[in-house]
Scaffold this motif. Structure first.
Motif, short mmCIF file in Angstrom:
data_model
loop_
_atom_site.label_atom_id
_atom_site.label_comp_id
_atom_site.label_asym_id
_atom_site.label_seq_id
_atom_site.Cartn_x
_atom_site.Cartn_y
_atom_site.Cartn_z
N ILE A 1 0.84 -1.20 0.00
CA ILE A 1 0.00 0.00 0.00
C ILE A 1 0.88 1.25 0.00
O ILE A 1 0.60 2.23 -0.70
CB ILE A 1 -0.95 -0.01 1.21
N GLY A 2 1.95 1.22 0.78
CA GLY A 2 2.87 2.35 0.82
C GLY A 2 3.50 2.61 -0.54
O GLY A 2 3.63 3.77 -0.97
N GLN A 3 3.90 1.54 -1.24
CA GLN A 3 4.48 1.71 -2.58
C GLN A 3 3.46 2.25 -3.56
O GLN A 3 3.78 3.09 -4.41
CB GLN A 3 5.04 0.38 -3.07
N ALA A 4 2.22 1.77 -3.45
CA ALA A 4 1.17 2.27 -4.34
C ALA A 4 0.90 3.75 -4.09
O ALA A 4 0.72 4.53 -5.03
CB ALA A 4 -0.11 1.45 -4.13
N LEU A 5 0.91 4.14 -2.81
CA LEU A 5 0.70 5.55 -2.47
C LEU A 5 1.84 6.40 -3.01
O LEU A 5 1.61 7.49 -3.56
CB LEU A 5 0.58 5.70 -0.96
N LEU A 6 3.08 5.90 -2.88
CA LEU A 6 4.22 6.65 -3.40
C LEU A 6 4.13 6.79 -4.91
O LEU A 6 4.41 7.86 -5.47
CB LEU A 6 5.53 5.93 -3.01
N TRP A 7 3.70 5.72 -5.60
CA TRP A 7 3.53 5.79 -7.06
C TRP A 7 2.52 6.87 -7.42
O TRP A 7 2.73 7.64 -8.36
CB TRP A 7 3.06 4.44 -7.59
N LEU A 8 1.42 6.94 -6.68
CA LEU A 8 0.41 7.95 -6.95
C LEU A 8 0.95 9.36 -6.71
O LEU A 8 0.72 10.27 -7.51
CB LEU A 8 -0.82 7.71 -6.07
N LEU A 9 1.69 9.54 -5.63
CA LEU A 9 2.20 10.86 -5.29
C LEU A 9 3.18 11.40 -6.32
O LEU A 9 3.18 12.59 -6.62
CB LEU A 9 2.86 10.83 -3.90
N VAL A 10 3.99 10.51 -6.89
CA VAL A 10 4.99 11.00 -7.84
C VAL A 10 4.39 11.22 -9.23
O VAL A 10 5.11 11.60 -10.16
CB VAL A 10 6.23 10.08 -7.93
N THR B 1 12.90 9.29 -4.34
CA THR B 1 13.02 7.83 -4.46
C THR B 1 11.92 7.30 -5.36
O THR B 1 12.15 6.46 -6.23
CB THR B 1 12.93 7.18 -3.07
N GLY B 2 10.69 7.80 -5.17
CA GLY B 2 9.59 7.40 -6.04
C GLY B 2 9.83 7.80 -7.48
O GLY B 2 9.51 7.04 -8.41
N PHE C 1 9.85 5.00 -10.29
CA PHE C 1 8.60 4.89 -11.03
C PHE C 1 8.47 5.80 -12.25
O PHE C 1 7.63 5.53 -13.10
CB PHE C 1 7.41 5.14 -10.10
N TRP C 2 9.22 6.87 -12.33
CA TRP C 2 9.08 7.75 -13.47
C TRP C 2 9.54 7.09 -14.76
O TRP C 2 10.47 6.26 -14.76
CB TRP C 2 9.91 9.02 -13.25
N PHE D 1 12.75 -6.53 -2.93
CA PHE D 1 12.20 -6.56 -4.29
C PHE D 1 12.06 -5.14 -4.84
O PHE D 1 12.45 -4.85 -5.97
CB PHE D 1 10.85 -7.27 -4.29
N ALA D 2 11.51 -4.25 -4.02
CA ALA D 2 11.26 -2.88 -4.47
C ALA D 2 12.55 -2.14 -4.78
O ALA D 2 12.66 -1.47 -5.81
CB ALA D 2 10.45 -2.13 -3.41
#
Length: 309
Positions: free
Chosen positions: A23-32, A95-96, A100-101, A165-166
């Protein structure tokens, strides 16, 4: 040990105990996905708020600044401390971005200085030791360099499989693979094969394979001798490499300096002193962007000396 690539995603990673991490990774993806300026403003606000939650880290950073830059008065250090924690908050978003970019968006915010040094070294078939340090932009440093030339990263594996993994997936977005920081044989092999190897010797790793040399105002900073060890590989070029956040939300400057001349000298003290001077010169360009949160000056020549922290 050996090259570390993205581990396979298994069903075990979907265990409920890992859900907060996903969930934290998904939130970070959304924020960036937000506009870059918004991310930096949110990051700075988050960093200022974090000072209330991490008094121990604030104390460490404050002490580091006192030790490293005694020429600054207390008000100036207080401003630098606040700016440093603002950079800590920005680093979460960065970091995001690195993980993710898209390449296209990354290049939009990326300026390169000194690419000619990289091209000259590659044209000569040389292995390249990228002498770097723990700027808070370090994740972007690896991603941006990889857009010029896929390289090899040195890292500390994470015991949590989802976080491992991340970070491996994120750090190999534009690079070849990672090596455990203890895998010296793997580093030497990569350099012999003409790879570009990211290496940051600026933390305090204790007494093992360290000498005590100046770093900022501290005259006896424990500094590992690994830079000179790796530089002894035949044909290797030691190239300072770091990434600075630009003002006014203008993006980032990836800096590649000319390879160090006559390095290593064979004298561990002289070589460690020079590598520290190179790193210090880079940090002084943007001291608020350096990772002052770790106890850089904890190890002292005399084991009986009182703690600096």
């Amino acid at each position: 040990m050996g090259p570390v690539h993205t581990p396979p995603l298994t069903i075990a990673y979907l265990h409920p105990k890992y859900w907060p991490l996903w969930i934290g990774q998904a939130l970070l993806w959304l924020l960036v996905q937000l506009p870059y300026g918004w991310q930096m403003r949110l990051g700075k606000a988050l960093g200022r708020f974090s000072m209330r939650l991490q008094p121990r880290r604030v104390a460490i950073a404050q002490r580091n600044l006192q030790l490293a830059m005694p020429e600054l008065d207390e008000p100036a250090r207080a401003v630098l401390l606040r700016q440093n924690f603002e950079s800590v908050g920005c680093a979460i978003f960065e970091t995001g971005m690195a993980w993710f970019w898209s390449d296209q968006r990354m290049r939009k915010f990326m300026q390169v200085e000194g690419e000619e040094h990289l091209r000259a070294a590659l044209a000569g078939g040389h292995g390249i030791l990228l002498l770097s340090c723990h700027f808070l932009t370090l994740e972007l440093n690896a991603r941006m360099f990889g857009l010029l030339q896929a390289g090899v990263g040195v890292y500390r594996p994470n015991d949590n499989p989802v976080l491992e993994f991340a970070q491996v997936r994120g750090r190999t977005r534009s690079n070849k693979y990672l090596l455990d920081r203890r895998d010296v044989k793997g580093m030497i092999k990569a350099l012999r094969q003409g790879e570009a190897l990211w290496y940051a010797p600026d933390h305090d790793y204790g007494r093992h394979a360290s000498v005590f040399v100046p770093f900022f105002a501290v005259q006896d900073s424990a500094t590992i001798t690994g830079t000179a060890t790796l530089a002894r590989v035949k044909g290797v070029r030691v190239m300072p490499c770091y990434t600075l956040r630009l003002p006014e939300h203008a993006g980032y400057r990836l800096v590649l300096e000319a390879p160090l001349a006559n390095f290593p000298t064979g004298d561990d003290i002289a070589d460690a002193t020079l590598s520290n001077q190179v790193i210090e010169r880079a940090i002084r360009q943007a001291p608020e962007q350096y990772m002052w949160l770790h106890r850089r000056f904890k190890t002292q020549p005399d084991k009986q000396s009182p703690s600096r922290y």
